[in-house]
Scaffold this motif. Structure first.
Motif, short mmCIF file in Angstrom:
data_model
loop_
_atom_site.label_atom_id
_atom_site.label_comp_id
_atom_site.label_asym_id
_atom_site.label_seq_id
_atom_site.Cartn_x
_atom_site.Cartn_y
_atom_site.Cartn_z
N PHE A 297 0.94 -1.14 -0.07
CA PHE A 297 -0.07 0.37 -0.50
C PHE A 297 0.95 0.49 0.46
O PHE A 297 -0.12 2.50 0.05
CB PHE A 297 -0.86 -0.15 1.60
N ALA A 298 1.89 1.25 0.15
CA ALA A 298 3.36 2.59 0.44
C ALA A 298 2.86 3.06 -0.84
O ALA A 298 2.95 4.48 -1.13
CB ALA A 298 4.53 2.23 0.39
N PRO A 299 2.88 3.03 -2.18
CA PRO A 299 3.03 3.73 -3.68
C PRO A 299 1.78 4.51 -3.54
O PRO A 299 1.71 5.41 -3.79
CB PRO A 299 3.00 2.67 -4.30
N LEU A 300 0.50 4.05 -3.54
CA LEU A 300 -0.73 4.31 -3.55
C LEU A 300 -0.87 4.76 -2.32
O LEU A 300 -0.97 6.85 -2.70
CB LEU A 300 -2.34 3.35 -3.35
N PHE A 301 -0.28 5.32 -1.05
CA PHE A 301 -0.68 6.44 0.08
C PHE A 301 0.97 7.19 -0.54
O PHE A 301 -0.01 8.88 -0.28
CB PHE A 301 -0.70 6.37 1.47
N GLN A 303 1.50 8.19 -3.50
CA GLN A 303 0.95 9.30 -4.47
C GLN A 303 0.05 10.41 -4.43
O GLN A 303 -0.33 11.13 -5.22
CB GLN A 303 1.03 8.33 -5.96
N THR A 304 -0.79 9.70 -3.38
CA THR A 304 -1.92 9.99 -2.99
C THR A 304 -2.29 11.54 -1.89
O THR A 304 -2.76 12.11 -2.25
CB THR A 304 -3.60 9.11 -2.78
N LEU A 305 -0.80 10.83 -0.57
CA LEU A 305 -1.48 11.21 0.59
C LEU A 305 0.21 12.29 0.70
O LEU A 305 0.24 13.56 0.92
CB LEU A 305 -1.73 10.79 1.54
N HIS A 306 1.84 12.24 -0.03
CA HIS A 306 2.67 12.69 -0.27
C HIS A 306 3.07 13.41 -1.28
O HIS A 306 4.15 13.57 -1.33
CB HIS A 306 3.42 11.46 0.24
N MET A 361 2.15 8.82 8.49
CA MET A 361 1.88 7.89 6.64
C MET A 361 0.31 9.29 6.27
O MET A 361 -0.02 9.44 5.57
CB MET A 361 1.52 6.82 6.19
N PRO A 362 -0.25 9.00 7.50
CA PRO A 362 -1.95 10.00 6.88
C PRO A 362 -1.80 11.22 6.65
O PRO A 362 -2.84 11.41 6.34
CB PRO A 362 -2.19 9.27 8.05
N GLY A 442 -12.51 10.52 -0.76
CA GLY A 442 -11.78 11.39 -1.55
C GLY A 442 -10.26 10.48 -0.12
O GLY A 442 -10.04 10.22 0.26
N THR A 443 -10.08 12.40 -0.26
CA THR A 443 -8.63 12.47 0.78
C THR A 443 -8.98 11.94 1.85
O THR A 443 -8.28 11.35 2.45
CB THR A 443 -7.58 13.72 0.72
N ALA A 444 -10.04 12.45 2.56
CA ALA A 444 -9.83 11.87 3.85
C ALA A 444 -10.08 10.49 4.12
O ALA A 444 -9.59 9.53 5.24
CB ALA A 444 -11.46 11.96 5.17
N GLY A 445 -11.08 9.71 3.61
CA GLY A 445 -10.69 8.52 3.36
C GLY A 445 -9.44 7.17 2.75
O GLY A 445 -9.48 6.33 4.10
N ILE A 446 -9.15 8.05 2.74
CA ILE A 446 -7.74 7.84 2.56
C ILE A 446 -6.87 7.56 3.66
O ILE A 446 -6.01 6.52 3.98
CB ILE A 446 -6.87 8.37 0.58
N GLN A 447 -6.89 9.17 4.42
CA GLN A 447 -6.00 8.92 5.08
C GLN A 447 -6.39 8.00 6.27
O GLN A 447 -5.75 7.30 6.84
CB GLN A 447 -6.69 10.25 5.60
N HIS A 448 -7.58 7.97 6.58
CA HIS A 448 -8.07 6.76 7.87
C HIS A 448 -7.43 5.08 7.50
O HIS A 448 -7.08 4.56 7.84
CB HIS A 448 -9.91 6.07 7.87
#
Length: 479
Positions: A297-301, A303-306, A361-362, A442-448
């Motif tokens: 899951f690191a590549p997804l987080f 790209q989307t959060l960082h 990460m979040p 959106g972003t909030a869901g990915i952060q959780h």
């Protein structure tokens, strides 16, 4: 390790012999088969976020890894029968073309369902290629070259950490993620042609490659992974929990079959509570789970959060594998108390890193050096810690296994690692989807999702800390 002294000249001659003449060509073939699997594994980490944005299927994100690894387990188990029935030339050609067909399906995929089908074919072919490499080594090389040849195969994983993210990242960053699969398809096709021309058709004694396949246990493991995957994709928490419960029941059935059947995936008695092998295998699975859940899951987080590009995110994730390779090389020579310290330190380092990632990460941040550097250090910490302990853990399993069961033990090491990888992908997918990854948040869901995936999986290295203590305690009693 065994006290035997080997002169530097003898070692040099062995390496020269391995890469000379016909041996050299065959060595490149075996290395190429492992490289196809390893490069593909790291390439998908960089490509998948772009593919999901194009064809959809975020809910099935983790399935790409889960189904690939589950299919690899099956392919690995079938490889010995394939070698015995077809011989090395046609066995390698068949495995490579199955892999190429899977890459072609992924390249043409109009939807995630088709892409998942391609990943299954890729997994079967990749599992065959890796297992065939280790099976063929003892048939085409003299015994003095076996250790060098196996070391050469292991080095392909280090090379893949550089090549895989580059292929996937460059194509994805250019908006042409499908070209990465076309590249793998063409590479597999060329590899198949080369293997058919170079490898022998038959050996004098093909019975060396024959073995009994523990089909009941194998199917129960694969079915448990598939149930976990289906449960992880369900939209409601109760369905996710039911998937986990059913998979647990299938694993209990696997244990019962493993204890009763004559054909086994693990050495006899491994799953008995008093077995000295049980904590060793538990630690093996725990360390592998710690690495894999971050890697998936690191590549997804990232790209989307960082806000990292696919190329940078892919290489950051590959730092764990690079650390693993460096750690294995640096720690392999340790002995006595130093080796024990490495075994004890690995889960502690993993626990520290995954707890840090659950906190760091979040955050949705710009992604500058100050943000990315601590993440990179955490990845290196996990990989290096596991890498330093890994050779001592594997050799400990072989030493604790009775001589007649050591063949089963050797084969089981890859099976356990593949299974834990599949479980990591499926369970992490369940946690991520339940936390809001596939929702409209959106972003909030990915952060959780980023928080809960790492927070829940911190239980794994925590349990591994206690398993490491048990392993060392058993070792002290046996001395």
């Amino acid at each position: 390790m065994d006290g035997t002294t080997v002169s530097p000249l003898a070692q040099s001659n062995d390496w020269k012999l391995l890469f000379s003449g016909q041996n050299g060509i065959r060595t490149l073939i075996l290395a190429g088969g492992v490289a196809l699997h390893a490069i593909n594994l790291y390439m998908i980490l960089a490509v998948l976020p772009s593919a999901v944005r194009d064809i959809g299927g975020m809910r099935y994100y983790a399935w790409n890894e889960t189904l690939f690894i589950a299919a690899s387990i099956v392919g690995s188990s079938l490889s010995i029968s394939l070698l015995a029935s077809l011989g090395p030339r046609r066995a390698y050609g068949t495995a490579a073309m199955i892999f190429a067909a899977g890459a072609l399906l992924c390249a043409l995929a109009p939807s995630m369902i088709v892409m998942l089908g391609g990943r299954i074919f890729q997994g079967i072919g990749a599992g065959m290629l890796v297992s065939l490499a280790y099976a063929v080594i003892r048939l085409i090389f003299p015994e003095q070259l076996w250790t060098r040849a196996m070391g050469m195969l292991s080095s392909m994983w280090g090379m893949a950490t550089l090549i895989g993210p580059a292929i996937g990242g460059l194509f994805a960053q250019a908006g042409e993620w499908r070209l990465s699969f076309w590249f793998m398809c063409a590479s597999a096709g060329l590899f198949a042609l080369l293997a058919v021309r170079v490898l022998p058709d038959r050996f004098a004694d093909d019975s060396k490659g024959q073995s009994s396949v523990a089909w009941q246990q194998l199917m129960l493991l694969v079915l448990s992974v598939l149930v976990l995957s289906i449960g992880s994709a369900m939209p409601h928490l109760i369905e996710n929990v039911l998937g986990l419960a059913l998979a647990a029941c299938l694993f209990v059935l696997f244990i019962r079959c493993e204890q009763r059947n004559t054909s086994r995936l693990l050495p006899m008695g491994t799953l008995h509570l008093r077995s000295p092998l049980l904590p060793l295998y538990g630690l093996l699975g725990g360390l592998a789970l710690t690495v894999e859940v971050i890697e998936i899951f690191a590549p997804l987080f990232l790209q989307t959060l960082h806000h990292q590009g696919p190329l940078v995110a892919g290489y950051l994730s590959a730092l764990m594998a690079a650390g693993w390779s460096v750690g294995s090389f640096a720690g392999a020579g340790a002995s006595g108390r130093n080796a024990h310290r490495l075994l004890a330190a690995a889960p502690v380092l993993g626990l520290a890193a995954i707890v840090f990632l659950a906190w760091w990460m979040p955050y949705d941040v710009h992604g500058g050096i100050a943000d990315i550097l601590p993440i990179a250090l955490a990845f290196i910490l996990v990989g290096t810690g596991v890498g330093m302990a890994w050779p001592h853990l594997l050799s400990g399993i072989l030493r604790a296994t009775p001589q007649p069961e050591q063949g089963v033990a050797s084969a089981s090491l890859t099976t356990v690692q593949l299974y834990t990888t599949a479980v990591a992908a499926a369970v992490a997918g369940t946690i991520a989807n339940a936390a809001g990854l596939a929702s409209e948040g959106g972003t909030a869901g990915i952060q959780h999702a980023a928080f809960w995936v790492f927070a829940v999986f911190s239980i794994i290295p925590l349990g591994s800390v206690f398993l490491a203590r048990q392993v060392l305690s058993i070792h002290q009693k046996r001395k």
